[in-house]
Design a protein around this motif. Structure first.
Motif, PDB file in Angstrom:
ATOM      1  N   THR A 160      -5.452  -9.856   9.648  1.00  0.00           N
ATOM      2  CA  THR A 160      -6.353  -9.886  10.716  1.00  0.00           C
ATOM      3  C   THR A 160      -7.472 -10.927  10.758  1.00  0.00           C
ATOM      4  O   THR A 160      -7.877 -11.686  11.666  1.00  0.00           O
ATOM      5  N   VAL A 161      -8.005 -11.346   9.397  1.00  0.00           N
ATOM      6  CA  VAL A 161      -8.982 -12.452   9.196  1.00  0.00           C
ATOM      7  C   VAL A 161      -8.110 -13.572   9.560  1.00  0.00           C
ATOM      8  O   VAL A 161      -8.749 -14.555  10.045  1.00  0.00           O
ATOM      9  N   VAL A 162      -7.015 -13.940   9.055  1.00  0.00           N
ATOM     10  CA  VAL A 162      -6.435 -15.447   9.011  1.00  0.00           C
ATOM     11  C   VAL A 162      -5.624 -15.511  10.345  1.00  0.00           C
ATOM     12  O   VAL A 162      -5.113 -16.617  10.693  1.00  0.00           O
ATOM     13  N   ARG A 163      -5.351 -14.365  10.997  1.00  0.00           N
ATOM     14  CA  ARG A 163      -4.455 -14.416  12.206  1.00  0.00           C
ATOM     15  C   ARG A 163      -3.093 -14.752  11.849  1.00  0.00           C
ATOM     16  O   ARG A 163      -2.385 -15.482  13.093  1.00  0.00           O
ATOM     17  N   GLN A 164      -2.575 -14.421  11.069  1.00  0.00           N
ATOM     18  CA  GLN A 164      -1.118 -14.429  10.909  1.00  0.00           C
ATOM     19  C   GLN A 164      -0.661 -13.716   9.801  1.00  0.00           C
ATOM     20  O   GLN A 164      -1.534 -13.101   9.120  1.00  0.00           O
ATOM     21  N   PRO A 165       0.618 -13.183   9.790  1.00  0.00           N
ATOM     22  CA  PRO A 165       0.924 -12.245   8.539  1.00  0.00           C
ATOM     23  C   PRO A 165       0.920 -13.033   7.369  1.00  0.00           C
ATOM     24  O   PRO A 165       1.163 -14.393   7.203  1.00  0.00           O
ATOM     25  N   VAL A 166       0.789 -12.314   6.448  1.00  0.00           N
ATOM     26  CA  VAL A 166       0.700 -12.802   5.097  1.00  0.00           C
ATOM     27  C   VAL A 166       1.662 -12.006   4.063  1.00  0.00           C
ATOM     28  O   VAL A 166       2.184 -10.752   4.576  1.00  0.00           O
ATOM     29  N   THR A 167       2.279 -12.653   2.858  1.00  0.00           N
ATOM     30  CA  THR A 167       3.135 -11.728   1.975  1.00  0.00           C
ATOM     31  C   THR A 167       2.345 -11.969   0.704  1.00  0.00           C
ATOM     32  O   THR A 167       1.810 -12.961   0.144  1.00  0.00           O
ATOM     33  N   PHE A 168       1.903 -10.987   0.070  1.00  0.00           N
ATOM     34  CA  PHE A 168       1.205 -11.036  -1.376  1.00  0.00           C
ATOM     35  C   PHE A 168       1.987 -10.331  -2.263  1.00  0.00           C
ATOM     36  O   PHE A 168       2.861  -9.277  -2.224  1.00  0.00           O
ATOM     37  N   THR A 169       1.793 -10.872  -3.704  1.00  0.00           N
ATOM     38  CA  THR A 169       2.522 -10.182  -4.903  1.00  0.00           C
ATOM     39  C   THR A 169       1.422  -9.470  -5.612  1.00  0.00           C
ATOM     40  O   THR A 169       0.350 -10.266  -5.847  1.00  0.00           O
ATOM     41  N   GLY A 170       1.638  -8.524  -6.312  1.00  0.00           N
ATOM     42  CA  GLY A 170       0.407  -7.718  -7.230  1.00  0.00           C
ATOM     43  C   GLY A 170       1.159  -7.882  -8.575  1.00  0.00           C
ATOM     44  O   GLY A 170       2.291  -7.850  -8.891  1.00  0.00           O
ATOM     45  N   ALA A 171       0.050  -7.914  -9.355  1.00  0.00           N
ATOM     46  CA  ALA A 171       0.603  -8.020 -11.006  1.00  0.00           C
ATOM     47  C   ALA A 171       1.185  -6.725 -11.460  1.00  0.00           C
ATOM     48  O   ALA A 171       1.906  -6.826 -12.409  1.00  0.00           O
ATOM     49  N   GLY A 172       0.826  -5.526 -10.762  1.00  0.00           N
ATOM     50  CA  GLY A 172       1.475  -4.295 -11.247  1.00  0.00           C
ATOM     51  C   GLY A 172       1.519  -3.365 -10.137  1.00  0.00           C
ATOM     52  O   GLY A 172       1.038  -3.155  -9.129  1.00  0.00           O
ATOM     53  N   ARG A 173       2.704  -2.311 -10.178  1.00  0.00           N
ATOM     54  CA  ARG A 173       2.663  -1.285  -9.273  1.00  0.00           C
ATOM     55  C   ARG A 173       2.383  -0.024  -9.695  1.00  0.00           C
ATOM     56  O   ARG A 173       2.803   0.511 -10.355  1.00  0.00           O
ATOM     57  N   THR A 174       0.937   0.323  -9.168  1.00  0.00           N
ATOM     58  CA  THR A 174       0.481   1.556  -9.571  1.00  0.00           C
ATOM     59  C   THR A 174       0.750   2.503  -8.789  1.00  0.00           C
ATOM     60  O   THR A 174       1.301   2.730  -7.614  1.00  0.00           O
ATOM     61  N   ASP A 175       1.037   3.984  -9.363  1.00  0.00           N
ATOM     62  CA  ASP A 175       1.406   5.286  -8.639  1.00  0.00           C
ATOM     63  C   ASP A 175       0.449   5.693  -7.860  1.00  0.00           C
ATOM     64  O   ASP A 175      -0.630   5.446  -7.955  1.00  0.00           O
ATOM     65  N   ALA A 176       0.871   6.626  -6.897  1.00  0.00           N
ATOM     66  CA  ALA A 176      -0.070   7.376  -5.988  1.00  0.00           C
ATOM     67  C   ALA A 176      -1.013   8.094  -6.967  1.00  0.00           C
ATOM     68  O   ALA A 176      -0.857   8.661  -7.970  1.00  0.00           O
ATOM     69  N   GLY A 177      -2.425   7.864  -6.608  1.00  0.00           N
ATOM     70  CA  GLY A 177      -3.600   8.533  -7.108  1.00  0.00           C
ATOM     71  C   GLY A 177      -4.041   7.643  -8.316  1.00  0.00           C
ATOM     72  O   GLY A 177      -5.240   7.816  -9.097  1.00  0.00           O
ATOM     73  N   VAL A 178      -3.364   6.394  -8.857  1.00  0.00           N
ATOM     74  CA  VAL A 178      -3.856   5.697  -9.982  1.00  0.00           C
ATOM     75  C   VAL A 178      -4.718   4.656  -9.189  1.00  0.00           C
ATOM     76  O   VAL A 178      -4.762   3.975  -8.451  1.00  0.00           O
TER      77      VAL A 178
END
Length: 269
Positions: free
Chosen positions: A47-65
């Motif tokens: 929304t801010v940069v007005r184009q789709p973005v693709t990010f990579t995260g350092a870790g995949r935390t579960d629901a509730g974490v």
């Protein structure tokens, strides 16, 4: 007002340090049809940069974490004002998500693959009565816990081991080999962090663990087993044999996600 970034111009790699309350999310990773941390964050950046973005995260935390030091990386137009981006993201994503910092980094930086270690915290409210002020970020355990026993047992997981007894085995397509569940734990620590001036009738216990990487439910399985040790259900000296068994059934319970926080991710200087 900041200038609109040039969508067709050069791009740069950005690193965001992100905190979030995981209570209202179906985990961290983007997942169509459900609300996730990455899904909300990526949509806000787009929304801010007005184009789709693709990010990579350092870790995949579960629901509730939860997350305090989660790191994400991705490419944005080089003209983006990161101070303005951080300010606008914190307005769009509050109060569940906060961007703690935003910085340009080397193009080779990758939040996941550049990481050298991940550090998790797990907190337990050990008391016969619940604490509503801590309910969303702790595991309420009513049985008195022997901290000395949990410390002794935690020492056994330090080092490089096959953690099959403490991980949910991944589903592997027929004919393909199972991925390794060997990980290297760098340190563990149990501490009583109760504020003596806060009153109350319980203890706030904190477990910290750092490793090069973690497999699915590894921290929660280790914590659950160590709580069984503290409650007298498992002897501290049994943890090495639980590791050698390489069977999930050999270990103790799985701790709930509420008490777990991805605290910090380490990278080369």
């Amino acid at each position: 007002m900041s200038a609109t970034p040039d969508l067709a111009g050069p791009v740069g790699r950005v690193k965001l340090v992100v905190a979030y309350d995981g209570s209202g999310f179906h985990g961290f990773a983007a997942n169509d049809g459900v609300r996730t941390v990455m899904g909300v964050l990526s949509a806000a950046v787009a929304t801010v940069v007005r184009q789709p973005v693709t990010f990579t995260g350092a870790g995949r935390t579960d629901a509730g974490v939860h997350g305090w030091g989660q790191v994400v990386s991705g490419d944005l137009p080089a003209g983006v004002d990161l101070v303005d981006l951080q300010r606008r993201l914190n307005k769009l994503c509050a109060p569940d998500i906060a961007v703690r910092s935003a910085a340009w980094v080397d193009d080779q930086f990758n939040a996941r693959f550049s990481a050298q270690w991940r550090h998790y915290r797990y907190e337990i409210w050990n008391s016969p009565t619940p604490n509503p002020m801590l309910a969303s970020r702790t595991w309420w355990v009513t049985t008195p816990l022997a901290l000395w026993a949990m410390r002794e047992a935690a020492d056994a997981v330090i080092g490089e081991h096959d953690f099959a007894s403490f991980c949910r085995r991944p589903k592997v397509p027929a004919g393909e080999p199972e991925p390794s569940l060997t990980r290297r734990v760098l340190s563990t620590r149990w501490s009583d962090v109760t504020d003596p001036g806060a009153g109350g009738d319980g203890r706030l216990l904190r477990f910290e663990i750092r490793a090069n990487a973690f497999c699915h439910q590894m921290v929660r399985s280790i914590v659950g087993t160590l709580v069984d040790v503290g409650a007298g259900k498992i002897a501290p000296g049994r943890v090495p044999s639980i590791l050698r068994a390489q069977r999930r059934q050999a270990a103790g319970q799985v701790a709930p996600p509420t008490g777990l926080t991805l605290w910090e991710v380490g990278y080369p200087d």
